[in-house]
Scaffold this active site. Sequence first.
Site, PDB file in Angstrom:
ATOM      1  N   GLU A 154     -44.713 -42.144  16.545  1.00 42.37           N
ATOM      2  CA  GLU A 154     -44.077 -43.201  18.011  1.00 42.37           C
ATOM      3  C   GLU A 154     -45.373 -43.339  18.851  1.00 42.37           C
ATOM      4  O   GLU A 154     -45.861 -42.277  19.231  1.00 42.37           O
ATOM      5  CB  GLU A 154     -42.923 -42.273  18.337  1.00 42.37           C
ATOM      6  N   LYS A 214     -52.452 -41.349  14.624  1.00 40.65           N
ATOM      7  CA  LYS A 214     -51.305 -40.774  15.925  1.00 40.65           C
ATOM      8  C   LYS A 214     -52.391 -39.725  16.928  1.00 40.65           C
ATOM      9  O   LYS A 214     -52.490 -39.760  18.132  1.00 40.65           O
ATOM     10  CB  LYS A 214     -50.193 -40.069  15.565  1.00 40.65           C
ATOM     11  N   CYS A 270     -47.501 -34.416  24.773  1.00 42.92           N
ATOM     12  CA  CYS A 270     -48.374 -34.689  23.840  1.00 42.92           C
ATOM     13  C   CYS A 270     -49.899 -34.337  23.723  1.00 42.92           C
ATOM     14  O   CYS A 270     -50.237 -34.027  22.985  1.00 42.92           O
ATOM     15  CB  CYS A 270     -48.115 -36.143  23.372  1.00 42.92           C
TER      16      CYS A 270
HETATM   17  C1  UDX Z   1     -40.991 -34.429  19.434  1.00 45.44           C
HETATM   18  C2  UDX Z   1     -42.211 -33.756  18.993  1.00 45.44           C
HETATM   19  O1  UDX Z   1     -42.527 -32.695  20.107  1.00 45.44           O
HETATM   20  C3  UDX Z   1     -43.356 -34.565  19.292  1.00 45.44           C
HETATM   21  O2  UDX Z   1     -44.349 -34.020  18.600  1.00 45.44           O
HETATM   22  C4  UDX Z   1     -43.049 -35.644  18.125  1.00 45.44           C
HETATM   23  O3  UDX Z   1     -44.082 -36.743  18.467  1.00 45.44           O
HETATM   24  C5  UDX Z   1     -41.987 -36.356  18.577  1.00 45.44           C
HETATM   25  O4  UDX Z   1     -40.723 -35.520  18.459  1.00 45.44           O
HETATM   26  P1  UDX Z   1     -39.691 -34.947  21.706  1.00 45.44           P
HETATM   27  O5  UDX Z   1     -38.592 -35.689  21.176  1.00 45.44           O
HETATM   28  O6  UDX Z   1     -40.254 -35.042  23.023  1.00 45.44           O
HETATM   29  O7  UDX Z   1     -41.169 -34.823  20.737  1.00 45.44           O
HETATM   30  O8  UDX Z   1     -39.172 -33.222  21.521  1.00 45.44           O
HETATM   31  P2  UDX Z   1     -37.788 -32.658  22.278  1.00 45.44           P
HETATM   32  O9  UDX Z   1     -37.440 -33.449  23.221  1.00 45.44           O
HETATM   33  O10 UDX Z   1     -38.193 -31.178  22.039  1.00 45.44           O
HETATM   34  O11 UDX Z   1     -36.805 -32.824  21.113  1.00 45.44           O
HETATM   35  C6  UDX Z   1     -36.847 -32.191  19.762  1.00 45.44           C
HETATM   36  C7  UDX Z   1     -35.205 -32.122  19.342  1.00 45.44           C
HETATM   37  O12 UDX Z   1     -35.165 -31.375  18.084  1.00 45.44           O
HETATM   38  C8  UDX Z   1     -34.479 -30.749  20.211  1.00 45.44           C
HETATM   39  O13 UDX Z   1     -33.428 -31.515  20.926  1.00 45.44           O
HETATM   40  C9  UDX Z   1     -34.236 -29.875  19.208  1.00 45.44           C
HETATM   41  O14 UDX Z   1     -33.137 -29.225  19.545  1.00 45.44           O
HETATM   42  C10 UDX Z   1     -34.343 -30.516  17.923  1.00 45.44           C
HETATM   43  N1  UDX Z   1     -34.330 -29.767  16.643  1.00 45.44           N
HETATM   44  C11 UDX Z   1     -35.349 -28.944  16.548  1.00 45.44           C
HETATM   45  C12 UDX Z   1     -33.565 -29.791  15.719  1.00 45.44           C
HETATM   46  O15 UDX Z   1     -32.593 -30.597  15.552  1.00 45.44           O
HETATM   47  N2  UDX Z   1     -33.721 -29.049  14.714  1.00 45.44           N
HETATM   48  C13 UDX Z   1     -34.583 -28.276  14.524  1.00 45.44           C
HETATM   49  O16 UDX Z   1     -34.863 -27.518  13.373  1.00 45.44           O
HETATM   50  C14 UDX Z   1     -35.726 -28.218  15.500  1.00 45.44           C
HETATM   51  C1  UDX Z   2     -48.541 -40.459  25.760  1.00 44.71           C
HETATM   52  C2  UDX Z   2     -49.250 -41.648  25.013  1.00 44.71           C
HETATM   53  O1  UDX Z   2     -49.390 -42.582  25.882  1.00 44.71           O
HETATM   54  C3  UDX Z   2     -48.070 -42.144  24.032  1.00 44.71           C
HETATM   55  O2  UDX Z   2     -48.622 -43.232  23.531  1.00 44.71           O
HETATM   56  C4  UDX Z   2     -47.593 -41.116  23.033  1.00 44.71           C
HETATM   57  O3  UDX Z   2     -46.821 -41.530  22.119  1.00 44.71           O
HETATM   58  C5  UDX Z   2     -47.218 -39.812  23.833  1.00 44.71           C
HETATM   59  O4  UDX Z   2     -48.297 -39.261  24.774  1.00 44.71           O
HETATM   60  P1  UDX Z   2     -46.732 -39.956  27.699  1.00 44.71           P
HETATM   61  O5  UDX Z   2     -47.323 -38.236  27.491  1.00 44.71           O
HETATM   62  O6  UDX Z   2     -45.366 -40.179  27.876  1.00 44.71           O
HETATM   63  O7  UDX Z   2     -47.403 -40.825  26.423  1.00 44.71           O
HETATM   64  O8  UDX Z   2     -47.354 -40.624  29.037  1.00 44.71           O
HETATM   65  P2  UDX Z   2     -48.967 -41.208  29.584  1.00 44.71           P
HETATM   66  O9  UDX Z   2     -48.406 -42.426  30.450  1.00 44.71           O
HETATM   67  O10 UDX Z   2     -49.680 -41.491  28.374  1.00 44.71           O
HETATM   68  O11 UDX Z   2     -49.460 -40.264  30.574  1.00 44.71           O
HETATM   69  C6  UDX Z   2     -49.835 -38.964  30.250  1.00 44.71           C
HETATM   70  C7  UDX Z   2     -50.517 -38.243  31.255  1.00 44.71           C
HETATM   71  O12 UDX Z   2     -51.708 -38.835  31.619  1.00 44.71           O
HETATM   72  C8  UDX Z   2     -49.328 -38.289  32.568  1.00 44.71           C
HETATM   73  O13 UDX Z   2     -49.641 -37.088  33.233  1.00 44.71           O
HETATM   74  C9  UDX Z   2     -50.033 -39.262  33.475  1.00 44.71           C
HETATM   75  O14 UDX Z   2     -49.919 -39.269  34.827  1.00 44.71           O
HETATM   76  C10 UDX Z   2     -51.773 -39.101  33.256  1.00 44.71           C
HETATM   77  N1  UDX Z   2     -52.557 -40.496  33.371  1.00 44.71           N
HETATM   78  C11 UDX Z   2     -52.338 -41.518  32.708  1.00 44.71           C
HETATM   79  C12 UDX Z   2     -53.501 -40.447  34.266  1.00 44.71           C
HETATM   80  O15 UDX Z   2     -53.726 -39.282  34.980  1.00 44.71           O
HETATM   81  N2  UDX Z   2     -54.361 -41.514  34.688  1.00 44.71           N
HETATM   82  C13 UDX Z   2     -54.052 -42.391  33.814  1.00 44.71           C
HETATM   83  O16 UDX Z   2     -55.010 -43.392  34.086  1.00 44.71           O
HETATM   84  C14 UDX Z   2     -53.125 -42.663  32.913  1.00 44.71           C
END
Ligand code: UDX
Ligand code: UDX
Length: 454
Positions: A154, A214, A270
């Site tokens: 994603e 990714k 991430c």
């Molecule tokens: C997660 C990963 O951190 C990221 O690397 C990946 O790209 C997308 O999935 P995110 O959705 O932001 O990102 O994580 P989080 O908000 O922590 O959600 C994960 C969910 O999985 C939690 O709600 C947790 O309770 C659930 N989970 C975890 C399960 O249902 N089963 C498990 O065994 C472990």
């Molecule tokens: C990132 C990637 O963009 C996305 O494609 C991936 O799936 C997950 O990780 P996210 O972490 O949600 O997404 O936000 P992003 O907009 O990338 O910002 C990441 C961090 O960089 C933030 O703290 C943001 O404030 C900072 N940032 C971003 C800067 O400091 N300068 C910039 O020019 C852009």
Amino acid sequence: MRICCIGAGYVGGPTMTMFARKCPDLMVDVVDINADRISAWNSDKLPVFEPGLDEIVREVRGKNLFFSTDIDAAIDAADIVFISVNTPTKTYGYGAGSAADISYVESCARRIAEVSKSGKIVVEKSTMPVRTADAIKSILKSSGLGFQVLSNPEFLAEGTAMKDLENPDRVLIGGDEDTPEGRGAIEALASIYARWVPREKILKTNLWSSELSKLTANAFLAQRISSINAISALCEATGADVDEVACAVGSDSRIGSKFLRSSVGYGGSCFQKDLLNLVYLCEHFNLPEVAKYWRGVIEINAYQKRRFAETIVNSLFRNIRGKRIAIFGFAFKENTNDTRESPAIDVCRDFLNEHAHLAFYDPKVSSLQICRDLGISMGDKRVEFCRTPYDAADKAHAIVLLTQWEEFKNLDYKKIKGAMLNPAWIFDGRNCLDHRLLLELGFSLRGIGKGNIA
Ligand code: UDX
Ligand code: UDX
């Protein structure tokens, strides 16, 4: 067709909501072991704040989108199972501090093997170390049923998740391109996306290319921020202005203007995790020079956060003990309630170590979350949580802006100046305020990479 997603987090929830919206004939089950999270998804207050998400959830929930804790039933009923659980940085044993912990992914694969009565397509949605699909495949193989494993990372960014899902730059699907079953599975998933994404944006690759793409995409994005942040230090030393440099550099179409905004540092769940994972993989495959190159991106980010906090302490006569400092924004970026790896955490910890008094205002982050992130109790006398930015700034020595919330740009800074102690400082960690106006109002000011301002 019925699909199921294990993991109702920032990725699983919004992604499945978009699937349900775009494909009314598709039944979508989102399951999670966390019962509180699931009941929040079923309530009026969703656990994830994303512009546009509420409306769509209200439209499709109970029709073809269902949130539940009954993981086994959802797996059993599904033709396609997405794994979207977290893959945090390992904190123990081999690779502690850099490798990704894939234990949740493994337990999902084992569950799928155990409860399935027929073969399914299993999709890695979580970001994985390269070759994780191998582990998933061999666990599923033990069931004797015909499973296909795909990688479909994603790329959504928080705060713009719904837009990114609706109109992605590309959709990446990695699978076993060498067998008819593998190609069939890739096509089955591609045909779901093709309902709203133009075919030419759906890229098909082998599994390892998809997994590595990714990690590489996130590493490149983080690297651009560290590159401009490294230059910001040089700007401050030389009198150049980092925003002017970024604009001039980014106007070159080969470089491009996005992700060149200098800041207090990047945060989010991430970038740090994926860079560490990349470094670990390089070390594992005996490529120390490559590992060192990518580690530099992480080091500059840590340097930038530290440098900003130090600049602030130095400007306040190298003493912030007992001084009220207003913290504008705690989320890792605007338009989200997410604080994972937020630069605000490190900066505020440095301030607490200097015995400052912190007055927080963030429009979406709860006081409980801030306390958890800082490792302090809710009743800690060194912190205060304010209902408005004006309350936070009242009698403060300084405002430290850490998240680029739109509302910070339009405050009545004249009124704020009048309520602060003098000299009234603003430290703009996102270079998003009108610096000329603030200087006219009599503020003392520091931005990032602004060599020329007082
Ligand atoms: C997660 C990963 O951190 C990221 O690397 C990946 O790209 C997308 O999935 P995110 O959705 O932001 O990102 O994580 P989080 O908000 O922590 O959600 C994960 C969910 O999985 C939690 O709600 C947790 O309770 C659930 N989970 C975890 C399960 O249902 N089963 C498990 O065994 C472990
Ligand atoms: C990132 C990637 O963009 C996305 O494609 C991936 O799936 C997950 O990780 P996210 O972490 O949600 O997404 O936000 P992003 O907009 O990338 O910002 C990441 C961090 O960089 C933030 O703290 C943001 O404030 C900072 N940032 C971003 C800067 O400091 N300068 C910039 O020019 C852009």
